[in-house]
Motif scaffolding. Structure first.
Motif, mmCIF file in Angstrom:
data_model
loop_
_atom_site.group_PDB
_atom_site.id
_atom_site.type_symbol
_atom_site.label_atom_id
_atom_site.label_comp_id
_atom_site.label_asym_id
_atom_site.label_seq_id
_atom_site.Cartn_x
_atom_site.Cartn_y
_atom_site.Cartn_z
ATOM 1 N N SER A 120 0.778 -0.996 -0.040
ATOM 2 C CA SER A 120 0.439 -0.395 -0.018
ATOM 3 C C SER A 120 1.073 1.067 -0.389
ATOM 4 O O SER A 120 1.921 1.454 0.370
ATOM 5 N N MET A 121 0.272 1.637 -0.905
ATOM 6 C CA MET A 121 0.490 3.368 -0.485
ATOM 7 C C MET A 121 0.366 4.517 0.580
ATOM 8 O O MET A 121 -0.603 4.300 1.770
ATOM 9 N N ASN A 122 1.471 4.649 1.351
ATOM 10 C CA ASN A 122 1.060 5.400 3.501
ATOM 11 C C ASN A 122 0.895 7.230 2.451
ATOM 12 O O ASN A 122 0.225 7.646 0.917
ATOM 13 N N ARG A 123 1.513 8.274 3.063
ATOM 14 C CA ARG A 123 1.651 9.550 2.245
ATOM 15 C C ARG A 123 2.210 9.852 1.187
ATOM 16 O O ARG A 123 3.560 8.815 0.930
ATOM 17 N N MET A 124 1.564 10.871 0.708
ATOM 18 C CA MET A 124 1.990 11.363 -1.175
ATOM 19 C C MET A 124 2.161 12.300 -0.864
ATOM 20 O O MET A 124 1.512 13.150 -0.510
ATOM 21 N N GLU A 125 3.323 13.095 -1.409
ATOM 22 C CA GLU A 125 3.504 14.692 -1.485
ATOM 23 C C GLU A 125 4.526 15.007 -3.133
ATOM 24 O O GLU A 125 5.040 14.061 -3.648
ATOM 25 N N ALA B 62 6.963 9.885 -1.617
ATOM 26 C CA ALA B 62 6.013 8.689 -1.401
ATOM 27 C C ALA B 62 6.543 8.087 -0.025
ATOM 28 O O ALA B 62 7.789 7.509 -0.522
ATOM 29 N N ILE B 63 5.362 7.962 0.693
ATOM 30 C CA ILE B 63 6.231 6.310 1.717
ATOM 31 C C ILE B 63 5.436 5.313 1.780
ATOM 32 O O ILE B 63 4.447 5.202 1.575
ATOM 33 N N ALA B 64 6.263 3.946 0.801
ATOM 34 C CA ALA B 64 5.974 2.755 0.677
ATOM 35 C C ALA B 64 5.536 1.530 1.701
ATOM 36 O O ALA B 64 6.657 1.538 2.400
ATOM 37 N N VAL B 65 4.590 1.057 1.784
ATOM 38 C CA VAL B 65 4.287 -0.406 2.711
ATOM 39 C C VAL B 65 4.771 -1.675 1.838
ATOM 40 O O VAL B 65 3.923 -1.732 0.837
ATOM 41 N N ASP B 66 5.652 -2.350 2.281
ATOM 42 C CA ASP B 66 5.960 -3.840 1.429
ATOM 43 C C ASP B 66 5.732 -4.548 1.839
ATOM 44 O O ASP B 66 4.177 -4.038 2.999
#
Length: 120
Positions: A30-35, A97-101
């Motif tokens: 999933s994708m967390n914060r995106m900027e 972006a912060i991605a969750v693996d």
């Protein structure tokens, strides 16, 4: 590993509109914060807009009311709709972006940047 690829930059007239896209690909749960950030020549890189995983947004004062950040989680993509751009919006725009693996790890990534030039 995750890659962020920006697109949509180019030359636009002041008062027009432009939409930037940033697509994430790779090992993503999933994708967390995106900027979105921007950097003009000789200046620091500044935050333009941010969106959390639950859709909350935040904008720099200079773009609030003109730019809109939104995301499509099905496509792991974040957008920046730029309405009524001004010459001072000219800069290279970067996606962050912060991605969750799939192990549950959070990692931050930067895109390569896309140039936006606004003519008066």
């Amino acid at each position: 590993q995750v890659q962020l690829v920006e697109s949509g930059g180019g030359l636009v007239q002041a008062g027009g509109s432009l939409r930037l896209s940033c697509a994430a690909s790779g090992s993503i749960f999933s994708m967390n914060r995106m900027e979105w950030y921007r950097q003009a020549p000789g200046k620091r890189r500044d935050l333009v807009a941010a969106i959390t995983s639950d859709g909350r947004t935040n904008y720099a004062d200079s773009v609030r009311g003109r730019f809109t950040i939104f995301r499509d989680d099905a496509k792991n993509t974040v957008y920046l709709q730029m309405n009524s751009p001004k010459p001072e919006d000219t800069a290279s725009y970067y996606c962050y972006a912060i991605a969750v693996d799939y192990t549950g790890s959070y990692r931050a990534y930067w895109g390569q940047g896309t140039q936006v030039s606004v003519s008066s």
